[in-house]
Write a protein that holds these residues in place. Structure first.
Motif, PDB file in Angstrom:
ATOM      1  N   VAL A 297       0.829  -1.206   0.000  1.00 45.80           N
ATOM      2  CA  VAL A 297       0.000   0.000   0.000  1.00 45.80           C
ATOM      3  C   VAL A 297       0.866   1.260   0.000  1.00 45.80           C
ATOM      4  N   THR A 298       2.038   1.186   0.625  1.00 47.63           N
ATOM      5  CA  THR A 298       2.957   2.326   0.600  1.00 47.63           C
ATOM      6  C   THR A 298       3.480   2.568  -0.811  1.00 47.63           C
ATOM      7  N   LEU A 299       3.852   1.504  -1.509  1.00 43.30           N
ATOM      8  CA  LEU A 299       4.324   1.633  -2.893  1.00 43.30           C
ATOM      9  C   LEU A 299       3.215   2.145  -3.812  1.00 43.30           C
ATOM     10  N   LEU A 300       1.993   1.663  -3.594  1.00 37.87           N
ATOM     11  CA  LEU A 300       0.870   2.131  -4.399  1.00 37.87           C
ATOM     12  C   LEU A 300       0.607   3.614  -4.156  1.00 37.87           C
ATOM     13  N   THR A 301       0.703   4.022  -2.893  1.00 39.15           N
ATOM     14  CA  THR A 301       0.480   5.426  -2.560  1.00 39.15           C
ATOM     15  C   THR A 301       1.542   6.309  -3.203  1.00 39.15           C
ATOM     16  N   ALA A 302       2.804   5.891  -3.086  1.00 39.40           N
ATOM     17  CA  ALA A 302       3.892   6.663  -3.685  1.00 39.40           C
ATOM     18  C   ALA A 302       3.729   6.749  -5.199  1.00 39.40           C
ATOM     19  N   THR A 303       3.339   5.637  -5.825  1.00 41.12           N
ATOM     20  CA  THR A 303       3.130   5.636  -7.273  1.00 41.12           C
ATOM     21  C   THR A 303       1.998   6.578  -7.663  1.00 41.12           C
ATOM     22  N   GLY A 304       0.923   6.554  -6.861  1.00 42.64           N
ATOM     23  CA  GLY A 304      -0.205   7.437  -7.133  1.00 42.64           C
ATOM     24  C   GLY A 304       0.173   8.901  -7.016  1.00 42.64           C
ATOM     25  N   ILE A 305       0.989   9.239  -6.013  1.00 37.92           N
ATOM     26  CA  ILE A 305       1.439  10.624  -5.845  1.00 37.92           C
ATOM     27  C   ILE A 305       2.276  11.062  -7.049  1.00 37.92           C
ATOM     28  N   LEU A 306       3.190  10.203  -7.469  1.00 34.26           N
ATOM     29  CA  LEU A 306       4.032  10.539  -8.617  1.00 34.26           C
ATOM     30  C   LEU A 306       3.208  10.693  -9.893  1.00 34.26           C
ATOM     31  N   TRP A 307       2.241   9.802 -10.071  1.00 31.20           N
ATOM     32  CA  TRP A 307       1.400   9.866 -11.268  1.00 31.20           C
ATOM     33  C   TRP A 307       0.549  11.133 -11.267  1.00 31.20           C
ATOM     34  N   THR A 308      -0.007  11.468 -10.099  1.00 26.89           N
ATOM     35  CA  THR A 308      -0.813  12.678  -9.982  1.00 26.89           C
ATOM     36  C   THR A 308       0.026  13.926 -10.214  1.00 26.89           C
ATOM     37  N   SER A 309       1.220  13.933  -9.627  1.00 27.27           N
ATOM     38  CA  SER A 309       2.093  15.101  -9.790  1.00 27.27           C
ATOM     39  C   SER A 309       2.501  15.277 -11.245  1.00 27.27           C
ATOM     40  N   ARG A 310       2.675  14.173 -11.942  1.00 21.47           N
ATOM     41  CA  ARG A 310       3.036  14.258 -13.367  1.00 21.47           C
ATOM     42  C   ARG A 310       1.906  14.883 -14.168  1.00 21.47           C
ATOM     43  N   LYS A 311       0.661  14.478 -13.895  1.00 23.01           N
ATOM     44  CA  LYS A 311      -0.475  15.051 -14.608  1.00 23.01           C
ATOM     45  C   LYS A 311      -0.651  16.524 -14.275  1.00 23.01           C
TER      46      LYS A 311
END
Length: 222
Positions: free
Chosen positions: A188-202
């Motif tokens: 869940v930590t990796l998923l959260t970090a991935t989601g933050i990076l993906w959101t920040s990219r958009k």
């Protein structure tokens, strides 16, 4: 009689004492060696840290009123369990670990308190994992993303409680509970970090934000 006195003398010097294995695994060595002192000091230190964090969290959530009522209730419950755990640990430490002559690990009181302490840990771990999963869901806004972590947490919690009643399988079940819990939190930590990076990219593409602007956004979100 002489043998008993020698054993007591050895214990008083802080050396490891060979005692019967407690019904809750993994706890014999820390409570029968010199590490018992830094162990309880470390737990009390982190409890002090949690008091500060809980105070700040409660203050922030109360200001948000009804918007975060469920999170506030869960935070209060988690802090209550942490307090109960420290109380149990302190009582156990002074009434079983430091008692002279040392209480045998076969004593019913010894195992009763260890079982209560581990039960508190299992529930508190489930709640804290729930916080992580909730944060992950808020970032992704997709229920399918959190299915695997939720199943892992449920599995870990179930195995933890089963290990309290199945004595002959305690070691294997407890190890499985720890491994499953670690896998849930890591995923869940990796998923959260991935989601933050993906959101920040958009966000960066849409608003042409600088790297430091994105960094400020991420820190604010966390």
């Amino acid at each position: 009689m002489t043998s008993s006195l020698n054993s007591l003398e050895t214990f008083s010097r802080g050396a490891v004492v060979t005692i019967s294995k407690p019904l809750i695994p993994f706890l014999e060595a820390p409570w029968s060696s010199r590490s018992r002192y830094p162990a309880i000091l470390l737990e009390i230190f982190f409890y002090g840290v949690s008091i500060v964090l809980f105070g700040w969290t409660a203050f922030t959530l109360i200001r948000q009123r009804a918007a975060r009522r469920a999170v506030l209730v869960a935070s209060c419950l988690l802090f209550t369990l942490e307090t109960a755990d420290v109380i149990l640990t302190t009582y156990f430490f002074f009434n079983f670990v430091l008692k002279v002559p040392p209480v045998s690990s076969k004593d019913d009181g010894w195992n009763r308190f260890l079982e209560a302490k581990f039960a508190v840990y299992v529930v508190a771990n489930a709640i804290s994992s729930g916080f992580l999963i909730g944060r992950c869901h808020e970032i992704w806004q997709n229920a399918r993303i959190i299915v695997a972590p939720v199943l892992l947490v449920l599995c870990s919690t179930g195995i933890g409680f089963v290990s309290l009643s199945v004595r002959h399988m305690g070691d294997k079940l407890l190890a499985s509970a720890f491994i499953t819990s670690a896998a849930a939190n890591l995923s869940v930590t990796l998923l959260t970090a991935t989601g933050i990076l993906w959101t920040s990219r958009k966000v960066r593409i849409a608003f042409e934000m600088s790297f430091f602007g994105i960094l400020d956004y991420i820190l604010s979100l966390l």
